[in-house]
Design a protein around this motif. Structure first.
Motif, PDB file in Angstrom:
ATOM      1  N   SER A  25       0.964  -1.326   0.258  1.00 20.56           N
ATOM      2  CA  SER A  25       0.007   0.087   0.022  1.00 20.56           C
ATOM      3  C   SER A  25       0.948   1.101  -0.207  1.00 20.56           C
ATOM      4  O   SER A  25       2.172   1.222   0.231  1.00 20.56           O
ATOM      5  CB  SER A  25      -1.055   0.014   1.307  1.00 20.56           C
ATOM      6  N   ALA A  26       0.414   2.482  -0.331  1.00 20.38           N
ATOM      7  CA  ALA A  26       1.057   3.389  -0.414  1.00 20.38           C
ATOM      8  C   ALA A  26       1.509   4.045   0.899  1.00 20.38           C
ATOM      9  O   ALA A  26       0.978   3.876   2.056  1.00 20.38           O
ATOM     10  CB  ALA A  26       0.001   4.837  -0.795  1.00 20.38           C
ATOM     11  N   PRO A  27       2.524   4.878   0.942  1.00 16.82           N
ATOM     12  CA  PRO A  27       3.031   5.271   2.004  1.00 16.82           C
ATOM     13  C   PRO A  27       2.218   6.109   2.975  1.00 16.82           C
ATOM     14  O   PRO A  27       1.283   6.794   2.138  1.00 16.82           O
ATOM     15  CB  PRO A  27       4.618   5.884   1.935  1.00 16.82           C
ATOM     16  N   GLU A  28       2.142   5.882   4.162  1.00 19.25           N
ATOM     17  CA  GLU A  28       1.469   7.017   5.187  1.00 19.25           C
ATOM     18  C   GLU A  28       2.219   8.245   5.331  1.00 19.25           C
ATOM     19  O   GLU A  28       3.695   8.416   5.446  1.00 19.25           O
ATOM     20  CB  GLU A  28       1.018   6.344   6.484  1.00 19.25           C
ATOM     21  N   PRO A  29       1.629   9.500   5.609  1.00 17.15           N
ATOM     22  CA  PRO A  29       2.506  10.602   5.952  1.00 17.15           C
ATOM     23  C   PRO A  29       3.191  10.272   7.251  1.00 17.15           C
ATOM     24  O   PRO A  29       2.794   9.456   8.046  1.00 17.15           O
ATOM     25  CB  PRO A  29       1.410  11.677   6.131  1.00 17.15           C
ATOM     26  N   ALA A  30       4.400  11.053   7.359  1.00 14.25           N
ATOM     27  CA  ALA A  30       5.370  10.799   8.809  1.00 14.25           C
ATOM     28  C   ALA A  30       4.442  11.381   9.822  1.00 14.25           C
ATOM     29  O   ALA A  30       3.490  12.298   9.712  1.00 14.25           O
ATOM     30  CB  ALA A  30       6.574  11.453   8.353  1.00 14.25           C
ATOM     31  N   PRO A  31       4.851  10.888  11.037  1.00 11.72           N
ATOM     32  CA  PRO A  31       4.173  11.433  12.288  1.00 11.72           C
ATOM     33  C   PRO A  31       4.579  13.108  12.310  1.00 11.72           C
ATOM     34  O   PRO A  31       5.835  13.530  11.860  1.00 11.72           O
ATOM     35  CB  PRO A  31       4.709  10.869  13.417  1.00 11.72           C
ATOM     36  N   VAL A  32       3.720  13.697  12.807  1.00  5.69           N
ATOM     37  CA  VAL A  32       3.845  15.208  12.702  1.00  5.69           C
ATOM     38  C   VAL A  32       4.597  15.687  14.035  1.00  5.69           C
ATOM     39  O   VAL A  32       3.866  15.601  15.160  1.00  5.69           O
ATOM     40  CB  VAL A  32       2.629  15.879  12.574  1.00  5.69           C
ATOM     41  N   PRO A  33       5.707  16.379  14.026  1.00  2.00           N
ATOM     42  CA  PRO A  33       6.203  16.921  15.239  1.00  2.00           C
ATOM     43  C   PRO A  33       5.287  17.819  16.139  1.00  2.00           C
ATOM     44  O   PRO A  33       4.629  18.689  15.302  1.00  2.00           O
ATOM     45  CB  PRO A  33       7.534  17.769  15.015  1.00  2.00           C
ATOM     46  N   GLU A  34       5.525  17.937  17.398  1.00  2.00           N
ATOM     47  CA  GLU A  34       4.735  18.814  18.083  1.00  2.00           C
ATOM     48  C   GLU A  34       4.923  20.203  17.810  1.00  2.00           C
ATOM     49  O   GLU A  34       6.147  20.704  17.269  1.00  2.00           O
ATOM     50  CB  GLU A  34       5.176  18.826  19.597  1.00  2.00           C
ATOM     51  N   GLY A  35       3.814  21.075  17.445  1.00  2.00           N
ATOM     52  CA  GLY A  35       4.103  22.440  16.983  1.00  2.00           C
ATOM     53  C   GLY A  35       3.982  22.630  15.787  1.00  2.00           C
ATOM     54  O   GLY A  35       4.040  23.626  15.014  1.00  2.00           O
ATOM     55  N   TYR A  36       3.841  21.510  15.141  1.00  2.00           N
ATOM     56  CA  TYR A  36       3.844  21.470  13.334  1.00  2.00           C
ATOM     57  C   TYR A  36       2.631  20.975  12.956  1.00  2.00           C
ATOM     58  O   TYR A  36       1.576  20.298  13.745  1.00  2.00           O
ATOM     59  CB  TYR A  36       5.104  20.450  12.927  1.00  2.00           C
ATOM     60  N   LYS A  37       2.353  21.129  11.824  1.00  2.00           N
ATOM     61  CA  LYS A  37       1.104  20.545  10.959  1.00  2.00           C
ATOM     62  C   LYS A  37       1.481  20.130   9.692  1.00  2.00           C
ATOM     63  O   LYS A  37       2.565  20.236   9.411  1.00  2.00           O
ATOM     64  CB  LYS A  37       0.026  21.536  10.791  1.00  2.00           C
ATOM     65  N   GLU A  38       0.657  19.293   9.099  1.00  2.00           N
ATOM     66  CA  GLU A  38       0.985  18.477   7.806  1.00  2.00           C
ATOM     67  C   GLU A  38       0.723  19.333   6.438  1.00  2.00           C
ATOM     68  O   GLU A  38      -0.534  19.784   6.406  1.00  2.00           O
ATOM     69  CB  GLU A  38       0.454  17.144   7.691  1.00  2.00           C
ATOM     70  N   TYR A  39       1.466  19.229   5.691  1.00  2.00           N
ATOM     71  CA  TYR A  39       1.290  19.606   4.240  1.00  2.00           C
ATOM     72  C   TYR A  39       1.048  18.525   3.544  1.00  2.00           C
ATOM     73  O   TYR A  39       2.032  17.505   3.639  1.00  2.00           O
ATOM     74  CB  TYR A  39       2.406  20.464   3.711  1.00  2.00           C
ATOM     75  N   ASN A  40      -0.228  18.241   2.783  1.00  2.00           N
ATOM     76  CA  ASN A  40      -0.254  16.939   1.857  1.00  2.00           C
ATOM     77  C   ASN A  40      -1.045  17.502   0.587  1.00  2.00           C
ATOM     78  O   ASN A  40      -2.071  17.929   0.794  1.00  2.00           O
ATOM     79  CB  ASN A  40      -1.154  16.217   2.835  1.00  2.00           C
ATOM     80  N   GLY A  42      -1.303  14.995  -1.806  1.00  2.00           N
ATOM     81  CA  GLY A  42      -1.477  13.818  -2.376  1.00  2.00           C
ATOM     82  C   GLY A  42      -0.498  13.218  -3.026  1.00  2.00           C
ATOM     83  O   GLY A  42      -0.723  11.834  -2.972  1.00  2.00           O
ATOM     84  N   ASP A  43       0.512  13.601  -3.333  1.00  2.00           N
ATOM     85  CA  ASP A  43       1.697  13.341  -4.192  1.00  2.00           C
ATOM     86  C   ASP A  43       2.887  13.274  -2.805  1.00  2.00           C
ATOM     87  O   ASP A  43       3.644  12.541  -2.832  1.00  2.00           O
ATOM     88  CB  ASP A  43       2.278  14.162  -5.148  1.00  2.00           C
ATOM     89  N   ILE A  44       2.997  14.231  -2.237  1.00  2.00           N
ATOM     90  CA  ILE A  44       4.113  14.398  -1.066  1.00  2.00           C
ATOM     91  C   ILE A  44       3.318  14.911   0.014  1.00  2.00           C
ATOM     92  O   ILE A  44       2.165  15.417   0.322  1.00  2.00           O
ATOM     93  CB  ILE A  44       5.180  15.175  -1.576  1.00  2.00           C
ATOM     94  N   SER A  45       4.140  14.719   1.321  1.00  2.00           N
ATOM     95  CA  SER A  45       3.683  15.428   2.626  1.00  2.00           C
ATOM     96  C   SER A  45       4.908  15.574   3.223  1.00  2.00           C
ATOM     97  O   SER A  45       6.037  15.227   3.089  1.00  2.00           O
ATOM     98  CB  SER A  45       2.778  14.395   3.540  1.00  2.00           C
ATOM     99  N   PHE A  46       4.975  16.675   4.165  1.00  2.00           N
ATOM    100  CA  PHE A  46       6.008  16.919   5.243  1.00  2.00           C
ATOM    101  C   PHE A  46       5.186  18.046   6.406  1.00  2.00           C
ATOM    102  O   PHE A  46       4.005  18.427   6.062  1.00  2.00           O
ATOM    103  CB  PHE A  46       7.039  17.823   4.442  1.00  2.00           C
ATOM    104  N   SER A  47       6.144  18.240   7.317  1.00  2.00           N
ATOM    105  CA  SER A  47       5.656  18.917   8.394  1.00  2.00           C
ATOM    106  C   SER A  47       6.178  20.387   8.393  1.00  2.00           C
ATOM    107  O   SER A  47       7.343  20.491   7.811  1.00  2.00           O
ATOM    108  CB  SER A  47       6.026  18.276   9.668  1.00  2.00           C
ATOM    109  N   TYR A  48       5.352  21.471   8.685  1.00  2.00           N
ATOM    110  CA  TYR A  48       5.863  22.783   8.904  1.00  2.00           C
ATOM    111  C   TYR A  48       5.246  23.414  10.278  1.00  2.00           C
ATOM    112  O   TYR A  48       4.254  22.901  10.749  1.00  2.00           O
ATOM    113  CB  TYR A  48       5.589  23.640   7.593  1.00  2.00           C
ATOM    114  N   PRO A  49       5.695  24.731  10.590  1.00  2.00           N
ATOM    115  CA  PRO A  49       5.473  25.104  11.769  1.00  2.00           C
ATOM    116  C   PRO A  49       3.701  25.423  11.877  1.00  2.00           C
ATOM    117  O   PRO A  49       3.170  25.899  10.632  1.00  2.00           O
ATOM    118  CB  PRO A  49       6.210  26.517  12.042  1.00  2.00           C
ATOM    119  N   GLU A  50       2.953  24.935  12.624  1.00  2.00           N
ATOM    120  CA  GLU A  50       1.499  25.032  12.770  1.00  2.00           C
ATOM    121  C   GLU A  50       1.071  26.633  12.472  1.00  2.00           C
ATOM    122  O   GLU A  50      -0.142  26.676  12.059  1.00  2.00           O
ATOM    123  CB  GLU A  50       0.870  24.466  13.990  1.00  2.00           C
ATOM    124  N   ALA A  51       1.770  27.621  12.925  1.00  2.00           N
ATOM    125  CA  ALA A  51       1.309  29.190  12.926  1.00  2.00           C
ATOM    126  C   ALA A  51       1.701  29.711  11.439  1.00  2.00           C
ATOM    127  O   ALA A  51       1.241  30.751  11.227  1.00  2.00           O
ATOM    128  CB  ALA A  51       1.921  29.899  13.960  1.00  2.00           C
TER     129      ALA A  51
END
Length: 175
Positions: A25-40, A42-51
């Motif tokens: 199955s397709a990879p799942e997004p990585a766990p999001v570090p505290e204080g960050y949120k996910e950019y997704n 549909g092709d890629i994902s990564f975490s960036y600061p939530e504010a």
């Protein structure tokens, strides 16, 4: 007895096939570090600061404020191998003239082939950009996902090693 053995073997093969398919199955997004949120997208994902503020467009820009400063940009092009064989000399030959035209000076270019837990082939380019007397560090990550080659660029007007690390560590190609 032979029929029972044949039935058991058939069940083993069916179960093995089901397990093999479920592991593909397709990879799942990585766990999001505290204080960050996910950019997704549909092709890629990564975490960036939530504010931070996200601006969608042909190039996605994620900035720490409306006034600018540190940021992450996401761009893509048709899948190609150009970055996989990129050298410092080739980069400066192809990219430097465009940056010069925009009044940007580039220095300290370093190109590495690397990987993280989720992507096996990432071209990483680090450089210093100076424009109008302001110097900033950039880290570019180029990798393939589906039929595209993505470039995720982390620009640091003020140094933030945690930002660069978290973007890299959570970068996933969602094939």
């Amino acid at each position: 007895m032979k029929r029972l053995l044949a039935t058991i073997l058939a069940l083993v093969f069916v179960c093995t096939g089901i397990l093999a398919l479920s592991s593909c199955s397709a990879p799942e997004p990585a766990p999001v570090p505290e204080g960050y949120k996910e950019y997704n997208n549909g092709d890629i994902s990564f975490s960036y600061p939530e504010a931070w503020i996200t601006t969608d467009g042909s190039v996605v820009t994620i900035t720490e404020s409306a006034a600018g400063g540190n940021n992450v940009t996401v761009a893509y092009e048709a899948q190609n191998d150009d970055y996989k064989t990129m050298t410092k000399e080739k980069y400066e030959e192809l990219v430097k003239p465009s940056l010069d035209t925009m009044g940007m000076a580039v220095s300290n270019v370093v190109i590495d082939q690397t990987s993280n837990e989720y992507i096996k082939e990432i071209t990483k380019i680090t450089q210093t950009i100076s424009v109008s007397g302001v110097s900033m560090s950039q880290t570019l990550y180029m990798f393939d996902s589906n039929d595209r080659t993505y470039t995720v660029t982390v620009t640091e007007v003020k140094k933030d090693a945690t930002l660069v690390k978290n973007v890299f560590d959570t970068l996933v190609a969602l094939k």
